[in-house]
Design an enzyme around this catalytic site. Structure first.
Site, PDB file in Angstrom:
ATOM      1  N   GLU A  45       0.814  -1.098   0.026  1.00 41.08           N
ATOM      2  CA  GLU A  45      -0.060  -0.112  -0.013  1.00 41.08           C
ATOM      3  C   GLU A  45       1.080   1.217   0.023  1.00 41.08           C
ATOM      4  O   GLU A  45       0.306   2.571   0.309  1.00 41.08           O
ATOM      5  CB  GLU A  45      -1.014  -0.062   1.237  1.00 41.08           C
ATOM      6  CG  GLU A  45      -1.893  -1.129   1.161  1.00 41.08           C
ATOM      7  CD  GLU A  45      -3.133  -0.911   2.192  1.00 41.08           C
ATOM      8  OE1 GLU A  45      -4.102  -0.428   1.884  1.00 41.08           O
ATOM      9  OE2 GLU A  45      -2.475  -1.285   3.307  1.00 41.08           O
TER      10      GLU A  45
ATOM     11  N   HIS B 192      -0.402   5.469   7.802  1.00 38.27           N
ATOM     12  CA  HIS B 192      -1.487   4.560   7.404  1.00 38.27           C
ATOM     13  C   HIS B 192      -1.527   3.508   8.595  1.00 38.27           C
ATOM     14  O   HIS B 192      -0.675   3.059   8.864  1.00 38.27           O
ATOM     15  CB  HIS B 192      -1.353   3.905   6.107  1.00 38.27           C
ATOM     16  CG  HIS B 192      -2.567   2.660   6.124  1.00 38.27           C
ATOM     17  ND1 HIS B 192      -3.722   2.975   6.096  1.00 38.27           N
ATOM     18  CD2 HIS B 192      -2.410   1.339   5.670  1.00 38.27           C
ATOM     19  CE1 HIS B 192      -4.521   1.791   6.075  1.00 38.27           C
ATOM     20  NE2 HIS B 192      -3.497   0.890   5.712  1.00 38.27           N
TER      21      HIS B 192
ATOM     22  N   HIS C   8      -4.487   0.666  11.382  1.00 37.02           N
ATOM     23  CA  HIS C   8      -5.432  -0.003  11.145  1.00 37.02           C
ATOM     24  C   HIS C   8      -6.164  -0.115  12.761  1.00 37.02           C
ATOM     25  O   HIS C   8      -6.466  -0.970  13.154  1.00 37.02           O
ATOM     26  CB  HIS C   8      -5.155  -1.568  10.913  1.00 37.02           C
ATOM     27  CG  HIS C   8      -4.411  -1.790   9.595  1.00 37.02           C
ATOM     28  ND1 HIS C   8      -3.483  -2.866   9.322  1.00 37.02           N
ATOM     29  CD2 HIS C   8      -4.597  -1.171   8.433  1.00 37.02           C
ATOM     30  CE1 HIS C   8      -3.297  -2.783   8.104  1.00 37.02           C
ATOM     31  NE2 HIS C   8      -3.808  -1.614   7.548  1.00 37.02           N
TER      32      HIS C   8
ATOM     33  N   HIS D  86     -11.207  -0.605   7.320  1.00 37.04           N
ATOM     34  CA  HIS D  86      -9.788  -0.929   7.066  1.00 37.04           C
ATOM     35  C   HIS D  86      -8.897  -0.280   8.209  1.00 37.04           C
ATOM     36  O   HIS D  86      -7.909  -0.829   8.784  1.00 37.04           O
ATOM     37  CB  HIS D  86      -9.374  -0.387   5.619  1.00 37.04           C
ATOM     38  CG  HIS D  86      -7.824  -0.710   5.233  1.00 37.04           C
ATOM     39  ND1 HIS D  86      -7.649  -0.709   3.828  1.00 37.04           N
ATOM     40  CD2 HIS D  86      -6.980  -1.164   5.915  1.00 37.04           C
ATOM     41  CE1 HIS D  86      -6.085  -1.099   3.697  1.00 37.04           C
ATOM     42  NE2 HIS D  86      -5.768  -0.997   5.003  1.00 37.04           N
TER      43      HIS D  86
END
Length: 272
Positions: free
Chosen positions: A116, A135, A137, A205
């Site tokens: 990603e 990023h 989770h 996500h």
């Protein structure tokens, strides 16, 4: 009486000489090959801060074995630094790569990269003001990305939430997928959903958070999670909730880069 050692059957002396030359050349090439840190052109302090950011996010339980953080190159805005595909807690200087904004390694090599990574490259393309991207989770933000309940500023340390936290629904742009932003086109779609906001939720996500420095993006990532937890707790109590209004949220953003917290987190994460 000693006898001369002979070459193994089927191999002539010249085969040994030739083979030995190749072996020696290979050894010398191995010695001359530069390590990743020597190939990087960014400031050493920035690279160290990126390592620290990875470890801080892991220590604060914003990321676990998955998730990643990057920083825009300090000398070339068309490049960014990010670790190879490795758990954030394990990142060292030797794991840092230099990528262009197409998320391709500038110096080649065969290091395994995050699937990603396009999240980072496409946001840097779309947002010249962004200097760092996370990023994660984090489980506490997931409910706000799958319901109609918006994430709102309930805590003064998360005043930036008052600017809005949009939701990126990958199904709306790509149909049924494995939920991963693993192509440039999906990175573009996520960057579009983020717009000019400080963070966006990713349905089912996690989240993406941006900032003008590593200290700010790490602080925002942490306090976004805290805000989500507090809001869920307040909602569970029932009754009316008094959120920060627009003016309060804007003024609370004076905490900006979270520099004091960053220095504390960094000392702990780096063991000094």
């Amino acid at each position: 009486m000693k006898t001369k050692a002979s070459a193994p059957r089927g191999l002539a002396r010249r085969d040994f000489v030739f083979g030995g030359s190749i072996l020696l050349a290979g050894m010398l090439a191995g010695v001359a090959r530069k390590s990743w840190p020597e190939l990087l052109t960014a400031d050493a302090a920035l690279i160290e801060d990126l390592v620290a950011a990875n470890r801080i996010l892991a220590a604060l339980e914003i990321v676990d074995g998955y998730g990643h953080v990057s920083v825009r190159h300090d000398k070339d805005p068309n490049r960014y630094l990010i670790a190879r595909s490795i758990a954030p807690e394990s990142v060292t200087v030797n794991d840092v790569l230099e990528l262009d904004l197409d998320s391709k390694p500038v110096n080649g090599g065969d290091a395994k990269m995050y699937l990603e990574r396009f999240i980072h490259g496409e946001i840097y393309k779309a947002r010249p003001d962004v200097k760092a991207v996370v990023h994660n989770h984090a489980a506490s933000v997931i409910p706000f990305g799958v319901t109609t309940v918006p994430l709102r500023p309930i805590y003064h340390m998360a005043g930036f939430v008052g600017r809005g936290v949009p939701i990126f629904d990958i199904r709306k742009v790509a149909g049924e997928t494995d939920m991963l932003v693993k192509t440039p086109a999906l990175g573009v779609a996520l960057a579009r959903a983020l717009g000019d906001k400080p963070a966006a939720l990713m349905r089912g996500h996690g989240a993406v958070v941006v900032g003008d420095s590593l200290s700010q993006v790490v602080g925002r990532s942490y306090y976004l999670v805290i805000n989500a937890k507090l809001q869920a707790q307040a909602m569970a109590l029932g009754g009316d909730i008094t959120y920060l209004d627009a003016g309060e949220a804007a003024k609370a953003e004076g905490y900006g880069g979270y520099e004091r917290a960053w220095e504390l987190w960094k000392r702990k994460a780096m063991g000094r």
